[in-house]
Design a protein around this motif. Structure first.
Motif, PDB file in Angstrom:
ATOM      1  N   UNK A 410      -2.162 -16.869   6.145  1.00 26.13           N
ATOM      2  CA  UNK A 410      -3.162 -16.190   5.612  1.00 26.13           C
ATOM      3  C   UNK A 410      -2.332 -14.535   5.763  1.00 26.13           C
ATOM      4  N   UNK A 411      -1.681 -14.494   6.427  1.00 30.05           N
ATOM      5  CA  UNK A 411      -0.994 -13.118   6.521  1.00 30.05           C
ATOM      6  C   UNK A 411       0.031 -13.041   5.315  1.00 30.05           C
ATOM      7  N   UNK A 412       0.688 -14.096   4.976  1.00 37.23           N
ATOM      8  CA  UNK A 412       1.517 -14.122   3.665  1.00 37.23           C
ATOM      9  C   UNK A 412       0.893 -13.965   2.808  1.00 37.23           C
ATOM     10  N   UNK A 413      -0.440 -14.388   2.459  1.00 39.32           N
ATOM     11  CA  UNK A 413      -1.266 -14.090   1.168  1.00 39.32           C
ATOM     12  C   UNK A 413      -1.760 -12.922   1.243  1.00 39.32           C
ATOM     13  N   UNK A 414      -2.081 -11.984   2.419  1.00 40.85           N
ATOM     14  CA  UNK A 414      -2.716 -10.617   2.296  1.00 40.85           C
ATOM     15  C   UNK A 414      -1.410  -9.899   2.066  1.00 40.85           C
ATOM     16  N   UNK A 415      -0.452 -10.135   2.409  1.00 38.37           N
ATOM     17  CA  UNK A 415       0.726  -9.138   2.041  1.00 38.37           C
ATOM     18  C   UNK A 415       1.039  -9.231   0.491  1.00 38.37           C
ATOM     19  N   UNK A 416       1.031 -10.394   0.025  1.00 35.60           N
ATOM     20  CA  UNK A 416       1.213 -10.700  -1.485  1.00 35.60           C
ATOM     21  C   UNK A 416       0.245  -9.854  -2.256  1.00 35.60           C
ATOM     22  N   UNK A 417      -1.096 -10.057  -1.946  1.00 37.92           N
ATOM     23  CA  UNK A 417      -2.093  -9.296  -2.681  1.00 37.92           C
ATOM     24  C   UNK A 417      -2.018  -8.068  -2.202  1.00 37.92           C
ATOM     25  N   UNK A 418      -1.664  -7.637  -1.262  1.00 38.60           N
ATOM     26  CA  UNK A 418      -1.846  -6.209  -0.808  1.00 38.60           C
ATOM     27  C   UNK A 418      -0.796  -5.341  -0.922  1.00 38.60           C
ATOM     28  N   UNK A 419       0.577  -6.033  -1.120  1.00 36.81           N
ATOM     29  CA  UNK A 419       1.836  -5.276  -1.227  1.00 36.81           C
ATOM     30  C   UNK A 419       2.523  -5.585  -2.462  1.00 36.81           C
ATOM     31  N   UNK A 420       2.321  -6.712  -3.162  1.00 38.96           N
ATOM     32  CA  UNK A 420       3.131  -7.114  -4.317  1.00 38.96           C
ATOM     33  C   UNK A 420       2.219  -7.566  -5.352  1.00 38.96           C
ATOM     34  N   UNK A 421       1.208  -6.744  -5.561  1.00 43.40           N
ATOM     35  CA  UNK A 421       0.446  -7.298  -6.711  1.00 43.40           C
ATOM     36  C   UNK A 421       0.690  -7.184  -8.016  1.00 43.40           C
ATOM     37  N   UNK A 422       1.671  -6.098  -8.189  1.00 42.85           N
ATOM     38  CA  UNK A 422       2.327  -5.921  -9.447  1.00 42.85           C
ATOM     39  C   UNK A 422       3.425  -6.796  -9.915  1.00 42.85           C
ATOM     40  N   UNK A 423       3.523  -7.692  -8.865  1.00 42.52           N
ATOM     41  CA  UNK A 423       4.663  -9.076  -9.361  1.00 42.52           C
ATOM     42  C   UNK A 423       3.987 -10.355  -9.359  1.00 42.52           C
ATOM     43  N   UNK A 424       2.409 -10.229  -9.457  1.00 47.76           N
ATOM     44  CA  UNK A 424       1.823 -11.447  -9.230  1.00 47.76           C
ATOM     45  C   UNK A 424       2.111 -12.497  -9.937  1.00 47.76           C
ATOM     46  N   UNK A 425       2.507 -12.375 -11.294  1.00 40.78           N
ATOM     47  CA  UNK A 425       2.912 -13.401 -12.035  1.00 40.78           C
ATOM     48  C   UNK A 425       4.151 -14.174 -11.684  1.00 40.78           C
ATOM     49  N   UNK A 426       4.937 -13.503 -10.849  1.00 40.71           N
ATOM     50  CA  UNK A 426       6.199 -14.308 -10.010  1.00 40.71           C
ATOM     51  C   UNK A 426       5.721 -15.183  -9.025  1.00 40.71           C
ATOM     52  N   UNK A 427       4.597 -14.961  -8.083  1.00 40.57           N
ATOM     53  CA  UNK A 427       4.437 -15.654  -6.779  1.00 40.57           C
ATOM     54  C   UNK A 427       2.892 -16.340  -7.013  1.00 40.57           C
ATOM     55  N   UNK A 428       2.202 -16.301  -8.283  1.00 38.31           N
ATOM     56  CA  UNK A 428       0.843 -16.646  -8.613  1.00 38.31           C
ATOM     57  C   UNK A 428       0.839 -18.282  -7.996  1.00 38.31           C
TER      58      UNK A 428
END
Length: 468
Positions: A410-428
């Motif tokens: 859950x923390x990993x998901x929060x970090x991805x959406x909260x801190x790396x949203x501009x790279x979402x195409x890479x981690x979707x």
């Protein structure tokens, strides 16, 4: 740098694969080798084995010989209900492009081919040809382009259902005929556009509107898209569209020329000269406007000063210098001047590499590397380091009755959406696996967990955003 970027990309690809699929990895150069004798089921064990080998990969396999590894791949049987998706990365060109493309086309019924040209030296004909003949998609990574976003876009295409039975029909007034200049469409992907060039001929005394209809099947369901267009355009576009259409037709004829028919060469030259579009048989030349004479001259060698203060520029200059010397004197062998240049290049390369600091690990790739094949993360110090926290901070904030892996994921998901949203195409796809895994677990008050996680990581991510 290219092999390191390719290794990071393979890490993302491996972590993004869905459970239940099969995979294999080939390295090729003057020869080839595969990670496994045949494709293996994707699970934690096989993923870990593959990642260990990826880390050891080097650009040390010589030239680009792609035909034999392709033959070996096609000789392997496909698994039932598992259509083969082939991802090919290369930074070079081959001498047997026709054979490669014919082989890909021959096996197009059982696979889709997604090709990636890395750097300026990648063959456009090879990369676009493999994607076209293999009903896939081509990407080029040049200059400062990041490889990962483009590869993950192709993975998104690869995981889509295939579109079948594509047809294009034209409805035109009496007296108007149509010649389609573009190759037949054999693949369509969601989110991607396809361009169709056609030449309309004749004169109509009736209607001023035409219609083009695209039909195809998706999951055995018929789909129809229709476009109406005016036969009398209101704007003067010059010859821009005509040249684009001519370029498309020339590229199609160049592919047809692989059959060896002399007709295609003469037709290509005719079109190229008429439209002012270059081809494999024509080229632009410079002409002096005053004298109307062709500008000619020998290759000129440029000397670049190699002061230490300009170390990186000098390295590039020496590489260019060696290329020019060897190109001009290729008939006489390598002379003393080019040999001295090569020795200087070697010394500067070693000095530059020795002085370069170790690259800092990308936090996103660091997080992705820690994910399990099932989609979850474990609660440990390495994960905490990605967040800029300690393991104790993560553990002490964990809500009671919540499993450590659920909390970490859950923390990993929060970090991805909260801190790396501009790279979402890479981690979707990484995030989709994680959300799916959390959904399969018995979690008590998920809203409370999300609230605590947002406070801990300084984010404001909602449950709807995470897709849980």
């Amino acid at each position: 740098m290219r092999i390191e970027s390719a290794k990071d990309t393979l890490l993302l690809l491996l972590k993004s694969l869905p459970m239940g699929c099969y995979f294999n990895i080939y390295g090729f150069g003057s020869n080839f080798e595969s990670f496994y004798p045949q494709s293996v089921e994707y699970n934690q064990k096989t993923m870990d084995q593959a990642l260990k080998r990826v880390k050891k990969m080097k650009a040390d396999m010589g030239g680009t010989e792609i035909l034999e590894p392709l033959k070996h791949i096609y000789s392997q049987p496909c698994y039932p209900d598992h259509p083969r998706q082939l991802f090919i990365f290369t930074d070079g060109e081959v001498e047997n492009t026709k054979e490669v493309l014919d082989l890909v086309k021959h096996h197009a019924h059982s696979h889709r081919c997604f090709s990636f040209g890395i750097g300026e030296g990648a063959s456009t004909a090879l990369i676009t040809g493999m994607a076209r003949e293999g009903s896939g998609h081509a990407q080029f990574i040049t200059g400062t382009d990041r490889m990962q976003p483009k590869v993950m876009q192709s993975l998104r295409f690869a995981l889509q259902l295939a579109v079948d039975n594509i047809s294009v029909d034209w409805t035109l007034p009496d007296g108007i005929t149509v010649d389609t200049l573009s190759p037949q469409i054999n693949v369509l992907f969601q989110g991607q556009r396809s361009l169709i060039y056609a030449q309309l001929k004749g004169e109509s005394s009736g209607g001023s509107e035409g219609t083009v209809t695209v039909k195809y099947s998706l999951k055995d369901q018929p789909v129809t898209n229709q476009l109406h267009f005016c036969l009398k355009p209101s704007e003067e576009t010059g010859l821009a569209v005509h040249r684009l259409a001519a370029r498309t037709l020339i590229r199609s004829l160049e592919q047809e020329e692989r059959s060896g028919d002399a007709y295609f060469e003469s037709r290509i030259v005719e079109l190229s000269v008429q439209a002012g579009v270059s081809s494999v048989h024509t080229a632009f030349i410079a002409v002096n406007k005053d004298s109307r004479q062709i500008v000619e001259g020998p290759l000129l060698q440029r000397r670049v000063q190699t002061y230490d203060v300009y170390q990186q520029r000098a390295l590039l200059g020496l590489q260019l210098g060696c290329s020019v010397v060897n190109a001009v004197r290729s008939h006489d062998g390598i002379d003393e001047q080019s040999f001295h240049c090569s020795k200087m290049l070697g010394s500067f390369s070693k000095k530059a590499i020795k002085a370069a600091p170790d690259p800092q690990k990308d936090p996103l790739l660091q997080l992705v590397s820690l994910q399990k094949a099932s989609g979850c993360w474990e609660l440990d110090a390495t994960l905490a380091d990605v967040f800029g926290k300690t393991e104790d901070e993560l553990t002490n904030q964990k809500p009671a009755q919540v499993d450590g892996s659920v909390w970490a994921t859950l923390l990993a998901l929060i970090w991805l959406y909260g801190c790396k949203i501009e790279q979402q195409v890479e981690w979707q796809f990484v995030a989709m696996k994680a959300a799916s895994w959390i959904g399969s677990q018995k979690v008590g008050d998920l809203s409370q967990c999300l609230c605590v996680g947002n406070v801990l990581l300084g984010s404001q991510v909602t449950k709807e955003t995470l897709g849980i």
